[in-house]
Scaffold this active site. Structure first.
Site, PDB file in Angstrom:
ATOM      1  CG  HIS A 158      -2.615   3.870   3.346  1.00 30.55           C
ATOM      2  ND1 HIS A 158      -3.422   3.743   2.239  1.00 30.55           N
ATOM      3  CD2 HIS A 158      -2.505   2.626   3.854  1.00 30.55           C
ATOM      4  CE1 HIS A 158      -3.751   2.472   2.080  1.00 30.55           C
ATOM      5  NE2 HIS A 158      -3.219   1.779   3.063  1.00 30.55           N
TER       6      HIS A 158
ATOM      7  CG  HIS B 162      -3.402  20.778   3.827  1.00 30.01           C
ATOM      8  ND1 HIS B 162      -4.578  21.259   4.347  1.00 30.01           N
ATOM      9  CD2 HIS B 162      -2.875  21.777   3.098  1.00 30.01           C
ATOM     10  CE1 HIS B 162      -4.748  22.491   3.922  1.00 30.01           C
ATOM     11  NE2 HIS B 162      -3.728  22.826   3.172  1.00 30.01           N
TER      12      HIS B 162
ATOM     13  CG  ASN C 212      -7.119   0.094   2.144  1.00 23.32           C
ATOM     14  OD1 ASN C 212      -6.458   0.686   1.289  1.00 23.32           O
ATOM     15  ND2 ASN C 212      -6.561  -0.655   3.072  1.00 23.32           N
TER      16      ASN C 212
ATOM     17  CB  CYS D  77      -0.912   0.038   1.231  1.00 22.01           C
ATOM     18  SG  CYS D  77      -2.131  -1.266   1.215  1.00 22.01           S
TER      19      CYS D  77
ATOM     20  CG  HIS E 171      12.399  -2.044   3.700  1.00 22.67           C
ATOM     21  ND1 HIS E 171      12.085  -3.197   4.375  1.00 22.67           N
ATOM     22  CD2 HIS E 171      12.096  -2.273   2.402  1.00 22.67           C
ATOM     23  CE1 HIS E 171      11.609  -4.085   3.518  1.00 22.67           C
ATOM     24  NE2 HIS E 171      11.611  -3.550   2.316  1.00 22.67           N
TER      25      HIS E 171
END
Lengths: 498, 521
Positions: free
Chosen positions: B408, B404, B441, B239, B319
């Site tokens: 996700h 702003h 989603n 995602c 990561h």
């Protein structure tokens, strides 16, 4: 026997050509030498006192400014060139003998699955194998050794871990670069894409840093290895010096075994084999083995023929497979030609380019005078630009066609033919197996130039030019246990398969 | 709107008339604001006395005298003057050449499927029941997830999943990909007026659907792009792949000059419906919906720069894959019956929190104003060096760095966690929550729906900074920071998927929404 006179004239022609090449290729040097000779003739003799006196007369601040300006200009000129990209080391997956799939095994397996193929299909498959140029030692994953093949996700993951981790272990064993020094990891595999993806698998297994940039290219076909290479090159050109990129190329076969009966979709089952290769690239010359010179990528996907010639889809019964269309060869040939036309001017020496231009002019002039005249263009000799060639081992016909089109000798394409024989079509990693062959034979010397060319689904064709900085230190590699048996003579048709 | 104090209704609890809350945007107190302004402009404050002294000194001499003095100094030594000028020019060129090329976002478009793709919660339950593979407990489980998910009644599914019976196959998956990608790309090209053949870079990301030839080849084929286009297809990256594609496009635009980069983010639902009974794999069925976005970036100056909406300021990629727990928390595998699904582990929230912390540790020093960094450093020094354990660790106020926030829309729980971790208000979380409600989603494209919402509400002014942050399998956490180059007027945003219905938003999303049980048929 040719008459003596003609051999003398042909040797004279050869000498003339060599002189022509020397002068034209080193044009600037020739001009510089001529200018220097002219200057020295008029100004000779120059005394040391004359030079010293001239320097003394100038003001120190002027001299200093002139020096700084010159250094700054040189640095500016150096900066405008993009950073050089180097191959530090590469490693390949070395399959163990128990993965072998000789012709007899392939045919026996298919006979044990009569629902898959009837006798006609088996005869067709046998003819294909006989003419394929693939040997008896090529390897397929565990999944294919099952009857029926195990196409599960678990089997694919096992194959992935086996081939990718072996190739990456191999490359780290051959170089001093440590996993913590890797800044970017790029993995390409066309057909299989699990979650989490191969790039993440590599990060997890080798404990790469948290700020590593991972990229995973999917669906980009057999030329994805060189596409990843071009991406790595672009990233390295804008990265700070000392950046390292790990590129892994593979094709995972377990889940893509076609269980239908359409002939054009059965070809990948017969021709693809298990393999993987890993490269470490860097933008600093220390520990470097090869320097990457030029790359050209040609994408033919805008044309429908190119886009559809290698196409993954379901057949009428709903079985997923990769269909190779009938005009694959024609499309491949055209894309290859466009790629070479774009690549040639970047790598050919000026002497060859001049000859091509002259032949173009000649054709233009003749066509203007006599209407359309079919004068064959001079086809440049790429052996003046490269000592070695690695042509993607897509299949026997492909290698033959490329050899004919470029005017290469059998020694030039030996690496490709022998890789096809020993390892089969390993998709994107085949060019690195071919490089390993050339080094295993001890043919790579410092300064040798290499041309890697590959093509695949898309339809894409990629070329890369390398120059050797340091030859291999030892003969270790995927060929170490069999190089003494190569090269082998490949018959047109292999006899004796039942 | 930007100066006024926002009024918002009290969330579920006060069932009667909406109460007015002052300072609903959680603006900093006056003292904090003064401190922040003082530190941000400290350089000017320090230099002011020196500037005043210099001006006083120079004012003693009339202007013509000063000009004459400068001219005589230059003419006394022409070669030196020329050499110095040359050196200055060279140094300026070197400095300018070394700076990374600026990357601008010309415009972006989000795909809005037609009304035939709408899936209400009831439709979802009906399709799931009709599939005949789920046990009754698992149907009840899915209903419970759906009721608490924060999804509304207007989300979209591809037709293969809505058909009776559903017919997921490769051809349908390709059709879905074509509809979403071409719909978004057509819109963005029409909005910007850019010709397809001027595009030099194409980056496509789609996690769970990767045909051969790739989706990027599909785009090259449909739009007849150039033969030397740098096209890349990112697959399986989760995602957060949308921001990975943006980062990659940014790097490629440093090498390819004077060109446009097309970034397409999407996910494919058709082939990724889970038909089994493993609970950890059923969550994704309930939350993922159809959607996609196309973004046009450029490194051209001149007219393109003037039309651009945003400039890409920073991208930060983290990561967590080195940690096994993080690596396994989103894992695609076969369940006990051999069906493939994506399992979400119970550690997901904890791992997301850690990933967020790592990401903002890198991002903070790049974006936080000096005032916040000093406070953070002071609290750190106080706790570690002076051993003042009673001092609470200072949480930097990211509201001073960004106007702003686009987080996700992975699910309600993720949004709640981040709202708490960063101390954001409901006003800041509104784009994310409304996107989850309206679109579900949509994976990597959800950030663009959220930015479109912010624009449609007329919130974006010149100079405003927006922060996009996404998490995904791996475990990866990526951020991008954009700065608005001009005011965005919602009246001019024709293709924005929100404009026709923006008057209905914001909507109060209850904690639990009942799903009407379908009558037995």
């Amino acid at each position: 026997m040719a008459p003596l006179g003609s051999s003398r004239s042909s040797s004279k022609a050869k000498a003339l050509k060599a002189l022509y090449e020397l002068v034209v290729n080193n044009f600037l040097a020739t001009v510089a030498v001529a200018t220097l000779a002219a200057v020295l003739r008029t100004a000779w003799p120059i005394g040391n006192d004359g030079l010293y006196g001239w320097l003394q007369a100038a003001r120190p601040v002027h001299v200093l400014t002139a020096v700084i300006l010159t250094v700054a200009l040189v640095k500016l000129r150096r900066m405008r060139r993009p950073r050089d990209v180097y191959l530090v080391e590469y490693g390949c997956f070395r399959p163990k003998p128990w993965f072998r799939a000789p012709y007899a095994t392939c045919l026996e397996h298919v006979r044990l699955m009569p629902y898959l193929a009837d006798e006609e299909d088996i005869a067709w498959g046998r003819r294909l194998l006989q003419r394929s140029g693939i040997g008896e030692e090529t390897c397929v994953p565990y999944a294919y050794h099952y009857v029926p093949p195990d196409r599960s996700l678990g089997a694919s993951r096992d194959e992935t871990e086996l081939v990718i981790f072996s190739a990456v272990d191999d490359v780290f064993a051959r170089t001093a670069v440590k996993p913590e020094e890797i800044d970017v990891v790029i993995v390409n595999c066309s057909i299989f894409t699990p979650t989490p993806v191969f790039a993440d698998m590599v990060v997890n297994r080798y404990k790469l840093r948290a700020d590593v940039r991972s990229v995973n290219l999917s669906g980009m076909g057999c030329s994805a290895g060189l596409i990843s290479l071009q991406l790595a090159k672009n990233l390295l050109q804008v990265a700070p010096p000392g950046t390292h990129v790990l590129v892994v190329s593979t094709e995972i076969l377990s889940s893509q075994y076609y269980v239908g009966s359409k002939r054009e979709m059965l070809l990948p089952n017969c021709l693809f084999r298990m393999g993987a290769a890993a490269m470490i690239l860097s933008n600093s010359p220390e520990r470097a083995r090869f320097r990457l010179a030029r790359m050209v990528r040609t994408v033919a996907a805008a044309l429908d023929a190119g886009y559809r010639c290698v196409f993954q889809e379901e057949d009428d019964e709903g079985n997923m497979g990769i269909r190779l269309s009938k005009d694959l060869v024609a499309t491949a040939g055209q894309t290859l030609k466009s790629n070479i036309v774009a690549f040639g001017p970047l790598v050919l020496p000026v002497s060859e380019q001049l000859l091509v231009v002259l032949s173009l002019l000649k054709r233009k002039l003749l066509s203007l005078r006599r209407g359309s005249s079919k004068v064959r263009l001079y086809s440049p000799d790429f052996r003046t630009a490269f000592e070695h060639f690695c042509i993607h081992a897509g299949g026997r016909a492909v290698i033959d066609e490329v050899q004919r089109g470029l005017g290469l000798s059998d020694e030039d394409v030996e690496a490709s033919r022998m890789t096809l024989h020993r390892f089969g079509n390993t998709s994107s990693s085949s060019v690195l197996y071919e490089l390993a062959y050339i080094e295993a034979k001890g043919r790579m010397k410092k300064g040798d130039r290499l041309w890697m060319i590959s093509f695949g689904a898309g339809f894409e064709c990629n070329s890369a030019a390398w120059e050797c900085v340091t030859p291999a230190a030892n003969a270790d590699g995927p060929w170490i246990d069999c190089i003494h048996r190569y090269p082998v003579q490949l018959p047109k048709v292999v006899e004796g398969i039942i | 709107m930007s100066g006024a104090v926002q009024q918002q209704a009290e969330p579920a609890g006060a069932a009667g008339s909406p109460t007015v809350i002052r300072n609903a945007r959680h603006r900093p107190s006056t003292l904090k604001l003064c401190y922040h302004l003082a530190v941000s402009n400290s350089l000017y404050l320090l230099l002011a006395p020196f500037a005043a002294a210099l001006a006083h000194r120079l004012s003693r001499h009339p202007l013509p005298d000063l000009a004459a003095a400068a001219r005589s100094a230059l003419t006394a030594n022409p070669p030196l003057a020329v050499a110095l000028l040359g050196l200055a020019a060279v140094l300026a060129t070197v400095y300018l050449a070394r700076r990374p090329r600026a990357v601008y976002l010309l415009d972006f478009a989000c795909y809005k499927p037609g009304p035939e793709h709408v899936v209400t919660r009831e439709t979802f339950m009906r399709q799931s029941a009709a599939a005949g593979v789920f046990t009754d407990e698992n149907l009840a489980f899915q209903r419970k997830i759906l009721e608490r998910s924060g999804l509304g009644q207007g989300t979209y599914f591809p037709r293969a999943v809505l058909n009776s019976p559903p017919n997921p196959c490769m051809a349908e998956a390709r059709a879905e990909a074509e509809a979403v990608m071409f719909g978004a790309i057509d819109q963005v090209l029409a909005k910007t007026g850019v010709r397809a053949r001027d595009i030099g870079v194409v980056v496509v990301n789609c996690s769970l659907f990767n045909p051969t030839p790739s989706l990027s080849a599909m785009i090259v084929n449909h739009y007849k792009l150039r033969g030397n286009v740098a096209s890349y297809n990112l697959g399986g990256m989760g995602c957060s792949a949308g921001l990975i594609s943006i980062d990659l496009a940014k790097q490629l635009l440093q090498v390819h000059r004077n060109t446009y980069a097309l970034v397409v983010s999407m996910e494919n639902i058709t082939l990724n419906w889970y038909w089994g009974n493993n609970r950890s794999m059923l969550m994704s069925n309930c939350l993922f919906r159809m959607g996609g976005a196309a973004v046009l970036l450029t490194n051209r100056g001149g007219a393109a720069r003037r039309r651009a909406k945003y400039q890409l300021v920073h991208t930060v990629r983290t990561h967590q894959g080195a940690d096994d727990r993080a690596y396994r928390c989103v894992f695609q595998e076969e369940d006990a019956s051999g069906r493939v699904g994506v399992a979400l582990s119970k550690d997901l929230m904890a791992v997301a929190g850690e990933a967020l912390k790592t990401n903002i540790t890198t991002l903070g020093p790049l974006v936080l104003p000096m005032s916040e960094q000093i406070l953070f450093l002071a609290s750190l020094v106080g706790r570690r060096v002076f051993g003042l354990r009673s001092l609470r660790p200072y949480l930097p106020d990211f509201k001073l760095a960004f106007e702003h926030f686009c987080i996700h829309a992975g699910g309600r729980a993720v949004l709640d966690t981040i709202e708490g971790s960063l101390g954001l208000s409901a006003w800041h979380m509104e784009p994310s929550r409304m996107t989850l409600y309206r679109w579900g989603n949509t994976s990597s494209s959800s950030l663009w729906y959220e930015l479109a919402y912010t624009e449609a509400q007329g919130r974006v002014r010149r100079g405003h900074r927006a922060w996009q942050i996404a998490f995904g399998s791996g475990f990866k956490c990526n951020s991008a920071v954009w700065r608005a180059l001009r005011d965005v007027d919602p009246a001019e945003e024709v293709g924005n998927p929100w404009v026709e219905e923006i008057h209905r938003f914001p909507v109060e999303v209850p904690k639990v929404e009942s799903v009407v049980a379908a009558p037995a048929s």
